[in-house]
Design an enzyme around this catalytic site. Sequence first.
Site, PDB file in Angstrom:
ATOM      1  N   GLY A 127      -0.683  -5.113   0.223  1.00  0.00           N
ATOM      2  CA  GLY A 127      -1.729  -4.823  -0.754  1.00  0.00           C
ATOM      3  C   GLY A 127      -1.417  -5.417  -2.119  1.00  0.00           C
ATOM      4  CB  ALA A 147      -0.870  -0.008   1.250  1.00  0.00           C
ATOM      5  CD  GLU A 192      -4.647  -7.199   1.548  1.00  0.00           C
ATOM      6  OE1 GLU A 192      -4.182  -6.042   1.465  1.00  0.00           O
ATOM      7  OE2 GLU A 192      -5.483  -7.537   2.406  1.00  0.00           O
ATOM      8  CD  GLU A 251      -0.411  -6.232   4.849  1.00  0.00           C
ATOM      9  OE1 GLU A 251       0.209  -7.292   5.054  1.00  0.00           O
ATOM     10  OE2 GLU A 251      -0.942  -5.955   3.763  1.00  0.00           O
TER      11      GLU A 251
END
Length: 697
Positions: free
Chosen positions: A103, A63, A106, A126
């Site tokens: 991310g 992210a 993901e 994370e």
Amino acid sequence: MTSTVSVSRHGDVAVIMLDNPPVNALSHHLREPLDAALKAERDDSSVKAIVLACAGRTFVAGADITEFGKPQKAPSLRDLIDTLESITTKPTVAAIHGTALGGGLELALGCHFRVADKGARLGLPEVKLGILPGAGGTVRLPRIVGPEKAVAMIVSGTPIGALEAEEAGLVDALVDNLVADAVAFAREAAETNRPLVAVRDRTARIEAAQTDMSGFEKAAAEATKKTRGLEAPLACAEAVRNAITMKFDDALDAERRTFERLVAGDQSKAQRHLFFAEREAARVEGVGKEVRPREIRKAAVIGAGTMGGGIAMSFVNGGIPVTILEMSKEALDRGLGVIDRNYGISVSRGSLSPEAHKKRMAMFTPTTSYDDLADADIIIEAVFEEMAVKKEVFSRLDAIAKPGAILASNTSYLDVNEIAAMTKRPADVLGMHFFSPANVMKLLEIVRGKETAPDVIATALATAKRIGKVPVVVGVCHGFVGNRMLSARSADLESLLLEGATPQQVDKVFTDFGWPMGPFAMGDLAGLDIGWRNRKSLGRKAAIADAICEMGRYGQKTGRGYYVYEKGSRTPTPDPEIEKLIEDKARELGVNRRTISSDEIAERTMYPMVNEGARILEEKIAARPSDIDIVWINGYGFPVGRGGPMFWADLTGLKKIAERLEYWHGKTGKDVFAPSLLLKKLAAEGKGFSSLQASKA
Ligand code: NAD
């Protein structure tokens, strides 16, 4: 198309290429065009399959951390994955190189298939920022790799390699020519009508756990064994548990709620602070990118004692061969014997192969002759902590070391400038202060002398990285950053005992705070005789500590110190004999004992530590508050979830700390409590130490 997203056609396969340097982070300016591109290719009937790939050195590596803590502008990553999963009639394939992290992974889990090149790494790190994957990672990963593997990956945050990912089913194919092979894979999937099942709809891997949770619970317990008071690892395990026990969308919502709670909490703020702090610490004044490090191919270590052995192991572990010099063959044999045994322990634990053990041992060259150090690119001295001995060693090094060799001292307290002055090349001299056990502890204080050359600092920084250390550059003063602040933290301990506290009460305040152990248990571990000898040489006294040593109680090594230790055990047990000794000493010295509160203990130990940190900043011994935090987190066991002493002080409030220091200064007259000018100034202005950071963390 925008510059961050471009689409090309390879026959009837569309390749959506992301390009958001340096690591293709999922910033809003990438998400928006990506969502549009996905929808366009989904709705274009001439497109039979879609490949998602990245330009540059990596797939999406995560992210955009700068967007954390703010509401995500639409489309969010979850929206993007929804869009991907709305593609039901043509295969979607993520083509992964470099790292697919957080991310990024993901996003890849939103595709039907994942292909990767052999060097790729995949993971959900994370947890290291005090959060959990917030876009379905905890719900989708178990559906692919099974809940046991998922919980291990998500709780540890450690990425896995492509090969392991393929074995686990996370990667469908390993390829050589990433984009071309991914296109071929996608086309074949389309042409052979491979079933297109979104990861959210796959249940085979979690079905077994749905009827019997024991395998998962065992894996979860193993993964969360050492959470060090952190919430995120437990939340990660809970999220994977939800993936098994709840419906997909409910588990997804629960994950989102937990993410929002964690990201707003102090622990995650602290961990994000440390993430930036570590990177920031590598930026050193006068040592810009243009300063090239010297080449390090061979190292030498002088002294094969506690520190020398561990330092030498660190170099060998980093692939750099080491010559070790000692005063005698016996000392060498002893030192290498310890190293051999340490590797043996790793072999018995399964973390090192017997072959690697042998290979590593072959990288040490023992010697008693300085002539054998002539070809070393870096020489680290770890002899006794005595100036006269250090000086002799450095003048001998000056005579034999090759030009340009870096000469470092591992001194804990001594003046590096004075040591450098023994040579005709003070620009090549610096301190490299490792922490015990040196093959394990991450911190390296790089002590910059007044004449140390910038490329010598650059080399120390680069070498630290190679041997797996976290470096912080500090200036010359007694004890540098860490030990100097540790002295301040310890300065009032004797008085606390005399006035009414017990060692176990003080230590409990520390362990409740999150430290792995308190100062008295720490003293017992390190050996109380070291400080005693030090005090004697300086003509100093400490009523209780001296009396304990006079009884032959040196700590764990003698089975007794502030505590008693059962044979072979490291668990401290409070000892009535010590409590009596403390009471007797108090009586002798006319000190009235009273009840001491936990707050008082914290104020009289941790506040002086912060105060000394402020003095260190004033004197520019440390370049920025976050450097001090990195020292304490990596060298002294300061709890990660509290972000380091300076970050913690800001949360506590500098005004409060300054006021309480004034109070204790008034009461005791001790200098460690006299608030530093910097602390007083910041407190008066209502600011924190973070206001001093040059670039915002
Ligand atoms: P140690 O006593 O375990 O080892 C010192 C070794 O140096 C001994 O093996 C000794 O034989 C050898 N030695 C002494 N003089 C020598 C000489 N002239 N030539 C070659 N070898 C010589 O001590 P240590 O704990 O390893 O400490 C070494 C240095 O590291 C000290 O400066 C100390 O302050 C520093 N240090 C220690 C720690 C720690 O926790 N022990 C942590 C950080 C730094």
